[in-house]
Motif scaffolding. Structure first.
Motif, PDB file in Angstrom:
ATOM      1  N   LYS A 250       0.809  -1.215   0.000  1.00 51.42           N
ATOM      2  CA  LYS A 250       0.000   0.000   0.000  1.00 51.42           C
ATOM      3  C   LYS A 250       0.847   1.272   0.000  1.00 51.42           C
ATOM      4  O   LYS A 250       0.377   2.333  -0.398  1.00 51.42           O
ATOM      5  CB  LYS A 250      -0.920   0.004   1.225  1.00 51.42           C
ATOM      6  N   GLN A 251       2.075   1.170   0.487  1.00 51.40           N
ATOM      7  CA  GLN A 251       2.974   2.332   0.514  1.00 51.40           C
ATOM      8  C   GLN A 251       4.262   1.988  -0.233  1.00 51.40           C
ATOM      9  O   GLN A 251       5.306   1.812   0.379  1.00 51.40           O
ATOM     10  CB  GLN A 251       3.291   2.746   1.954  1.00 51.40           C
ATOM     11  N   PRO A 252       4.185   1.905  -1.554  1.00 49.85           N
ATOM     12  CA  PRO A 252       5.374   1.503  -2.324  1.00 49.85           C
ATOM     13  C   PRO A 252       6.488   2.525  -2.215  1.00 49.85           C
ATOM     14  O   PRO A 252       6.252   3.717  -2.057  1.00 49.85           O
ATOM     15  CB  PRO A 252       4.840   1.412  -3.758  1.00 49.85           C
ATOM     16  N   PHE A 253       7.712   2.013  -2.313  1.00 52.36           N
ATOM     17  CA  PHE A 253       8.896   2.866  -2.133  1.00 52.36           C
ATOM     18  C   PHE A 253      10.047   2.284  -2.928  1.00 52.36           C
ATOM     19  O   PHE A 253      10.216   1.065  -2.988  1.00 52.36           O
ATOM     20  CB  PHE A 253       9.253   2.933  -0.648  1.00 52.36           C
ATOM     21  N   PHE A 254      10.828   3.158  -3.546  1.00 47.96           N
ATOM     22  CA  PHE A 254      12.054   2.717  -4.189  1.00 47.96           C
ATOM     23  C   PHE A 254      13.105   3.816  -4.081  1.00 47.96           C
ATOM     24  O   PHE A 254      12.819   4.991  -4.322  1.00 47.96           O
ATOM     25  CB  PHE A 254      11.841   2.390  -5.667  1.00 47.96           C
ATOM     26  N   LEU A 255      14.318   3.420  -3.716  1.00 47.98           N
ATOM     27  CA  LEU A 255      15.442   4.356  -3.645  1.00 47.98           C
ATOM     28  C   LEU A 255      16.680   3.665  -4.174  1.00 47.98           C
ATOM     29  O   LEU A 255      17.064   2.598  -3.688  1.00 47.98           O
ATOM     30  CB  LEU A 255      15.675   4.813  -2.201  1.00 47.98           C
ATOM     31  N   GLY A 256      17.317   4.248  -5.177  1.00 49.53           N
ATOM     32  CA  GLY A 256      18.559   3.700  -5.718  1.00 49.53           C
ATOM     33  C   GLY A 256      19.688   4.699  -5.567  1.00 49.53           C
ATOM     34  O   GLY A 256      19.548   5.870  -5.927  1.00 49.53           O
TER      35      GLY A 256
END
Length: 402
Positions: free
Chosen positions: A105-111
């Motif tokens: 429900k709270q998608p997140f992506f950090l690269g």
């Protein structure tokens, strides 16, 4: 909608991240709200020949066995996103990548991409693993390099192993005027005068940059005669910040000079970590402002009493339990019935090392990660210098015993 933060858009030249930017990313990770979906934390070193095929292959098999069907589906989706990022976004001269991904429900992506290597690690849990980012920040924080030749100077700011800022100061060519306008003696006198003024200008500019930027480390590099002249001209406040002098040929590449200074800087950082252990041990012997061992250190950090967290790289504490209601953490192997602070029963298992560094980063504490130290390991692998004394430390805690 997927929340995506990436330092590296497709097709872009790699952005050189500075320490301030890394701190911002760490803070975004440690303040990220938890979700029912698992969060993947991945760290991958990049070799000179690029990515290795099938990264994390054996680790993925291990993790998938521990997940239920729904968690496994979410894990596979997010791991695929990480693989896509590695395949499409990584740009030279990247030597290490950290990527964090979560669905639900709270998608997140950090690269994140770095000019220096990171360990090979893949983990999954409710919170991101930030320890290796904190270690990176401690090991490769910023410094200033002054590269000098007989004709020019170049001042570089190096952050996390990469040049993030440059300042050039050129010296006008004088030789063409010999024989046309000046005698050889006139040229030599003028050269000495201009040389002295040139060095003075470099030192003044260097001082302004280091003062404005809050830099605490300086390395001189280049022509040995010029670096010796500059060293003699440094005021004490800059001389105290001088880490080393690295000789370099006139035609040496900047990349090679920076790599040479980086080795020197890392060695200096290791020595500073050892000095922090010595300071901790001295304070403990005097019964001063220090605590050592897991229980005492955790308690001091949670109270906001700690000033500097000193942690051995080999520190591997047992499990901990934290309260979802008030956030208090206890270093206990077995799950307690309730929180000792608020009596709530909603508790979760935690990685205690991650808890320590998250708490330290929330409070903007200095964190020293120590590579090899039998002394600190004998104290429990972790300790802290304190801001103030209290009566809340027991005799057992203050002595560093577990």
């Amino acid at each position: 909608m997927r929340t995506t933060i990436s330092t590296q858009p497709t097709g872009a030249v790699m952005h050189a991240m500075d320490v301030a930017e890394l701190r911002t990313h760490i803070r975004s990770l440690i303040t990220l709200d938890e979700d029912e979906a698992p969060l993947l934390s991945s760290y991958l070193p990049i070799g000179r020949n690029g990515l290795q095929p099938n990264p994390f292959e054996s680790r993925v098999r291990e993790i998938r066995k521990l997940l239920n069907d729904r968690e496994r589906t979410l894990f596979d989706e997010q791991f695929d996103l990480i693989l896509q990022y590695l395949a499409r976004e990584v740009r030279p001269p990247t030597r290490g990548v950290a990527a964090f991904a979560r669905g639900g429900k709270q998608p997140f992506f950090l690269g994140l991409q770095f000019h220096v290597p990171v360990p090979n690690r893949l983990s999954v849990g409710p919170s991101p693993d930030v320890y290796h980012l904190v270690e990176l920040k401690d090991t490769y924080h910023r410094y200033i390099v002054l590269i000098s030749t007989a004709e020019s100077a170049r001042i570089l700011e190096v952050n996390l192993g990469a040049v993030t800022r440059e300042v050039w100061t050129e010296r006008p060519e004088l030789r063409e005027r010999v024989g046309r306008e000046w005698s050889h003696e006139h040229y030599q006198d003028h050269r000495r005068e201009r040389g002295d003024r040139f060095v003075k200008e470099k030192v003044e500019l260097l001082e302004r940059l280091m003062t404005a930027g809050g830099h605490t480390h300086l390395i001189l590099a280049g022509n040995p005669r010029m670096t010796a002249h500059i060293r003699k001209s440094l005021p004490k406040r800059l001389l105290d910040r001088l880490v080393d002098i690295v000789p370099a040929a006139e035609n040496a590449r900047v990349e090679d000079i920076v790599e040479a200074t980086l080795s020197t800087f890392i060695e200096r950082e290791r020595q500073e970590s050892i000095d922090a252990v010595a300071e901790l041990l001295g304070a403990l012997k005097r019964g001063g402002l220090a605590a050592a061992g897991t229980s005492a250190t955790l308690a001091a950090v949670q109270r906001g009493q700690a000033d500097v967290l000193v942690m051995a790289r080999a520190y591997a504490p047992g499990p901990a339990w934290s309260c979802r209601e008030c956030g208090w953490v206890d270093a206990m192997s077995a799950q307690p019935e309730s929180c000792v602070v608020c009596s709530a029963s909603d508790l979760k298992s935690e990685n205690l090392r991650e808890v320590m560094v998250r708490l330290a980063e929330r409070q903007s504490l200095e964190v020293e990660i120590v590579q090899h130290t039998d002394v600190l390991m004998a104290l429990g692998g972790v300790g802290c210098l304190l801001r103030y004394a209290t009566n809340t430390l027991s005799d057992e805690e203050s002595s560093g015993e577990e």
